[in-house]
Enzyme design. Sequence first.
Site, PDB file in Angstrom:
ATOM      1  N   ASP A   1       0.853  -1.195   0.000  1.00 43.78           N
ATOM      2  CA  ASP A   1       0.000   0.000   0.000  1.00 43.78           C
ATOM      3  C   ASP A   1       0.884   1.237   0.000  1.00 43.78           C
ATOM      4  O   ASP A   1       2.104   1.136  -0.127  1.00 43.78           O
ATOM      5  CB  ASP A   1      -0.984  -0.019   1.180  1.00 43.78           C
ATOM      6  CG  ASP A   1      -2.302   0.669   0.800  1.00 43.78           C
ATOM      7  OD1 ASP A   1      -2.264   1.855   0.414  1.00 43.78           O
ATOM      8  OD2 ASP A   1      -3.368   0.030   0.866  1.00 43.78           O
TER       9      ASP A   1
ATOM     10  N   HIS B   1      -2.645   3.078  -4.501  1.00 45.36           N
ATOM     11  CA  HIS B   1      -2.163   2.485  -3.247  1.00 45.36           C
ATOM     12  C   HIS B   1      -0.793   1.840  -3.444  1.00 45.36           C
ATOM     13  O   HIS B   1      -0.531   0.746  -2.936  1.00 45.36           O
ATOM     14  CB  HIS B   1      -3.175   1.460  -2.714  1.00 45.36           C
ATOM     15  CG  HIS B   1      -4.420   2.101  -2.165  1.00 45.36           C
ATOM     16  ND1 HIS B   1      -4.470   2.701  -0.928  1.00 45.36           N
ATOM     17  CD2 HIS B   1      -5.654   2.256  -2.696  1.00 45.36           C
ATOM     18  CE1 HIS B   1      -5.679   3.187  -0.717  1.00 45.36           C
ATOM     19  NE2 HIS B   1      -6.416   2.935  -1.780  1.00 45.36           N
TER      20      HIS B   1
ATOM     21  N   GLU C   1      -9.774   2.976  -5.408  1.00 46.78           N
ATOM     22  CA  GLU C   1      -9.349   4.303  -4.957  1.00 46.78           C
ATOM     23  C   GLU C   1      -8.041   4.773  -5.600  1.00 46.78           C
ATOM     24  O   GLU C   1      -7.083   5.129  -4.900  1.00 46.78           O
ATOM     25  CB  GLU C   1      -9.147   4.290  -3.436  1.00 46.78           C
ATOM     26  CG  GLU C   1     -10.392   4.037  -2.660  1.00 46.78           C
ATOM     27  CD  GLU C   1     -10.122   4.029  -1.151  1.00 46.78           C
ATOM     28  OE1 GLU C   1     -11.016   4.450  -0.414  1.00 46.78           O
ATOM     29  OE2 GLU C   1      -9.035   3.616  -0.715  1.00 46.78           O
TER      30      GLU C   1
END
Length: 691
Positions: A345, A408, A472
């Site tokens: 991440d 990420h 995202e």
Amino acid sequence: MKSILLQIAMIALSCTMANAQTIKKSGPFRCGGWNDDFRQLRDLHWNVEELDLSEADCDSIRQNALHSRHNLKKIILPNKTRIIGSQALFACDSIESILIPATTERIESRAFGNCTGLRTLTVLASTPPQLAEDAFSGVDLSKIDLILPNGTKKLYKNAKGWDQFFKKVTIIKEQCPEEYALIPIPNNITYSNSQPLLTTHLGNIVAPAQLANESERLKEVLTERLGITKFNKSKANINLSIDKSLTNPEAYKLEINEKGINIVGGDAVGVFYGIMTLDQMLIPDTENGKLTSLKGVSIEDSPRTKMRELMVDPCRIFIPFEDLKDMAKEMARYKMNALHLHLTDDQAWRIEIKKYPKLTEKGSFRVGMDDMQMPIGGFYTQEQMKELVAYAAKYHVEIIPEIEMPGHQVAAIHCYPELTCGAVEIPIRTTCGVSDNLLCPSNEFTYEFLQNVFKELSTVFTSKYVHLGGDEAGNPPLECWSGCESCQALLKKIMAEPGIKPQPGSRNDNWRLQKYMFDRVIDYLHKELGKVPMFWYETDFHEIQPGCVTFAWRHGLTATAIDAAIRCDAKIMLCPGEHCYLDYPAAKGDMPEVNWGMPTTSLEQTYKLDPAWGYDKNFEDNNLFGVAGTLWSECINSTERLYYMAFPRGLALSEAGWSLQKNRSYNGFLQRLERISKDMHRRGICTADPQ
Ligand code: ACM
Ligand code: ZN
């Protein structure tokens, strides 16, 4: 998962610090409110070893005050302490001795939960403070020396909660209950009128060679629950066998009568689940209980969905490798069969990749997670992960690795800047939220990198599933690519292909670049590595590539994701935020105190998940793949907290994923949970209260 950046104003704590590890605080002390002095001590002074609050103007150690401060070796509580709140010193496992001031009136639930290092407890109060039964949950009280004021022993011995310190450890023989407490609830349970089976008659396991592993698992159960260590020459056999007429390999039949136990599985995994059911049948009701008999019963059982998963996030905190093993074993008890590791991440890269050593040299360490100023470092070697995979396989749990793309990925970009547009150098991220730096889809190095990573991982993780993230990517999404010349040139080329039209409702066309990246990587995984890719379903993606599994996670987007899965004839995992985000607090007021709008996910709310989401049998048979619970760890500060968040909601999820809807009821679940929760607590697992 968090798209709103955390804004925190840290107010300097007024205290004297002899050195970084010792803090003495006297005078005014703020207790209560989102940014009180306890939160500062916990999250800013993460390395405090000695804390002297004797003269602090404070009469309660509030809920979660110093949760998971593993470094804390000594604490002197305020002289005026009246209340030690729920989980106040949870998992402060380096504290060996503690003094409870004379003013103390109440010690709440799990105040000292998992304080496994505690050896001396000195209480100055001549009237026993009110003590929650589970104030020391997960702690072996026989290891604690309790020192009381002169002449009060009898008083304490008779006081609720305190009486636990005086109990002699004697085995209590128990009859088995009228109804077994089983989670997940099996499809069919028929109690018989046969004589009960005496557990003293058990010992001999009869099984073919191919069930050698399951025989070992059964031995573990019999040793743990009944103390049996010799496994031959008994009056009652336990027979294990495979019956291929059970078409689902996970299906099993379990029969108990006075002569013995028969467990038949569709395959070894089904036999294993029969053994896990037997394990729950043998859970006693009392601390040192042992069942003397088992009621005659016949069970037929099989899972409703193929995969029951928990996802853990060792990037935001680091979860030690041994703890992952324990988690896999714990999940298996409830017939969960996949542990999904979110290995990369923005804040860390956690898996050794031999071709790219910088990923772990530079990318696995940082200081801080928002306002928690703790150094957080660590990674898993490939050897460790192989060991985890082999260990979990014994419990029929598969380990699914996740490598995020295109977002990420700040930790990887920090180590190899050429992975992002313009090769910009960026620091590792120390706050939560969503980064705008993405992998560049128009740079061949990105593909070379991802392929090399996946190739190495395929030698470590035997699961045929591999998770590619996909969620995202930037805020606003995919903007990173708008300023990249080569990305825009690639997009132009894609848009010029025959049949490509702008997608109605899409914010821009950059999502085509994400699709391009996914298509290429998916193709590689299918053709070269024989893997089944998984990914998070995102707002703009109306399409799911054939042979993939998508995860419905966003609040309010489940029906859209399901429709896409049906349209594309794809599989779908249900982990909607409304039910399955186990990183959300289970109750109001629980951590995190600084909450950026996370709702609560109560146990009941998790339980209410119907994996079919109101869709028909066709959907269930052809598309529904399973259920997953997420444990994102921005606000989970220790393994102990991870367990607390995972359970008992994970059990509600396991029942949603395994059991038939017609057999499920929340009240029934709560009743069955009582015995199982006690068992977890006895085994040192502190779970959240049912809400
Ligand atoms: C997610 O919660 N970002 C999948
Ligand atoms: Zn680019």
